[in-house]
Design an enzyme around this catalytic site. Structure first.
Site, short mmCIF file in Angstrom:
data_model
loop_
_atom_site.label_atom_id
_atom_site.label_comp_id
_atom_site.label_asym_id
_atom_site.label_seq_id
_atom_site.Cartn_x
_atom_site.Cartn_y
_atom_site.Cartn_z
CG ASP A 4 -4.17 -15.51 11.27
OD1 ASP A 4 -5.27 -15.68 10.95
OD2 ASP A 4 -4.32 -14.26 11.30
CG ASP A 20 -3.51 5.07 -5.73
OD1 ASP A 20 -4.30 3.93 -4.71
OD2 ASP A 20 -3.68 6.11 -5.54
CG LEU A 21 -3.09 -2.39 -5.80
CD1 LEU A 21 -3.55 -3.13 -5.71
CD2 LEU A 21 -2.32 -1.83 -7.49
CE LYS A 22 -7.05 5.04 -3.54
NZ LYS A 22 -7.56 6.56 -2.72
NE ARG A 47 -3.62 -2.25 2.71
CZ ARG A 47 -3.89 -3.23 3.00
NH1 ARG A 47 -2.80 -3.76 3.12
NH2 ARG A 47 -5.47 -3.85 2.58
CG HIS A 69 -9.51 -10.80 12.70
ND1 HIS A 69 -8.10 -10.78 12.21
CD2 HIS A 69 -9.51 -9.51 13.39
CE1 HIS A 69 -7.99 -9.53 11.94
NE2 HIS A 69 -9.08 -8.23 12.73
CG ASP A 70 -5.79 -17.20 14.93
OD1 ASP A 70 -5.24 -17.66 13.88
OD2 ASP A 70 -6.21 -17.67 15.85
#
Length: 391
Positions: A160, A64-66, A37, A130-131
């Site tokens: 996880d 930025d994967l947008k 990110r 979560h885990d």
């Protein structure tokens, strides 16, 4: 170096099982490029990068994967990869334009590894979790803990890292072997619930045979058996014993100084409480160091209960170099061991550094594509990666 030398992996940044899988592959020699990110995600337990040890041993580029150009760049990288790893909720990479369809159109032999808690389908597939939740659903959590106490969270090792990251790595490598034969890749759906359930196979069999009950602390491997448990010594430290087999138990009682007839108490579950009291009283008489001197390097099935700090100084772990120091931080060495294709010592985790992007990308892209790739990264470098909550 390493048995996975030559394999190329794209890892879309995530937390928990996905980066654990990336570390496992990188530790054994795969070239892993982490697409990070642009800004911190606020997900997971934040810490300086040098202490986030499962991020070790790979290169990192922030995108930025947008941004559509950034997505196009990732797809160009995918064309050079053998494997892609992602750990988002189902549908996220599809909405980004990086789903299996788009990636495998560019690279039909790609193995697309996906890890989630609940799996890619089913009623809970898109729910947060979560885990601990995943371990709870499989029956594993209910079986962990002492009699009369609530279930005990087993760190996030069981869910996880084992049920998720390790099973993802296992599935990916199986798919890579198949792809080498067929020339065609596939999607690996590693649901943590599936991996944890797989690890519970023995216990499902024992329960079906009437050898396991649903009561915590009532079975051989859950602290129910006094010969498979931990005991406090006179110095307040703990030691572990696990002489399950009769021959090991007889060796144990002889060394400790108990009569050979003690084995009758071991074999009769009605006498387990009495045996536990006998063992507790015996170990409470001496400090842990005494018991280590008496029982280590024997067939008593014994080990002291060590902290992480103490583990690094144990002679056995030192001899095997199980724990190593990288950039001043003690951490586990790559596992397992190989007789010939020995992996290199891992590189410390590092933050993305634009000054290194050209060198990193040169290992992935033709020279004539480097300039445009660097321009795309520069153009999107000030954008924040959209938070997972908004997907």
């Amino acid at each position: 170096m390493g048995p996975l030398s030559g394999l190329k992996v794209i890892e879309l940044a995530g937390i928990g099982p996905a980066p654990m899988c990336g570390m496992l592959l990188a530790d054994l020699g795969a070239i892993v490029l982490r697409i990070d990110r642009v800004e911190p995600s606020g997900l997971g337990v934040e810490r300086p990068i040098e202490f986030n040890l499962i991020m070790r041993n790979r290169d990192t580029v922030a995108l930025d994967l947008k941004s559509k150009p950034a997505i196009d760049l990732v797809l160009r990288l995918v064309q050079q990869a053998d494997i892609l790893i992602e750990g988002f909720r189902p549908g996220v990479t599809e909405r980004l334009g990086l789903g299996p369809k788009e990636c495998m159109e560019r690279n039909p032999a790609l193995v697309y590894g996906r890890v989630t808690g609940w799996g890619q389908d089913g009623p809970l597939a898109k729910s947060a979790g979560h885990d601990l939740n995943y371990v709870a659903l499989t029956g594993a959590l209910a079986a962990i803990g002492r009699a009369g106490a609530p279930p005990t969270p087993p760190l996030n090792v069981v869910g996880d890292f084992a049920g998720g990251g390790l099973f993802l790595a296992f599935g990916i490598l199986a798919a890579v072997i198949e792809a080498k034969r067929s020339g065609t890749g596939q999607v690996v759906d590693a649901g943590i619930v599936d991996g944890v359930a797989s690890m519970m196979t023995q216990f499902f069999g024992m329960k079906a045979a009437g050898l396991w009950t649903d009561s915590r602390g009532d079975n051989i491997l859950d602290s129910g058996a006094p010969f498979y448990d931990v005991y406090e010594c006179s110095d307040g430290r703990f030691i572990s014993i696990a002489p399950i087999e009769d021959k090991f138990f007889l060796s144990f009682v002889k060394l400790v100084g108990l009569p050979a007839s003690t084995i009758d108490m071991k074999r009769d579950k009605r006498q387990w409480d009495q045996l536990r009291r006998t063992l507790a009283d015996t170990f409470a008489e001496k400090p842990s160091q005494y018991w280590c001197g008496l029982l280590e390097n024997t067939d008593a099935c014994f080990a002291p209960v060590l902290t992480m700090e103490e583990a690094r100084n144990h002679p056995h772990l030192n001899a095997r170099k199980t724990l190593i120091e990288i950039a001043g931080i003690v951490q586990p060495a790559p596992a397992p061991r190989f007789s010939r294709s020995v992996p290199e010592t891992p590189r410390a985790p590092c933050a993305h550094d634009p000054d290194n992007y050209k060198a990193i990308l040169s290992r992935w892209l033709p020279r004539d594509e480097l300039t445009s790739a660097l321009e795309i990264i520069a153009a999107t470098s000030k954008s924040a990666f959209e938070s997972e909550r908004s997907f």
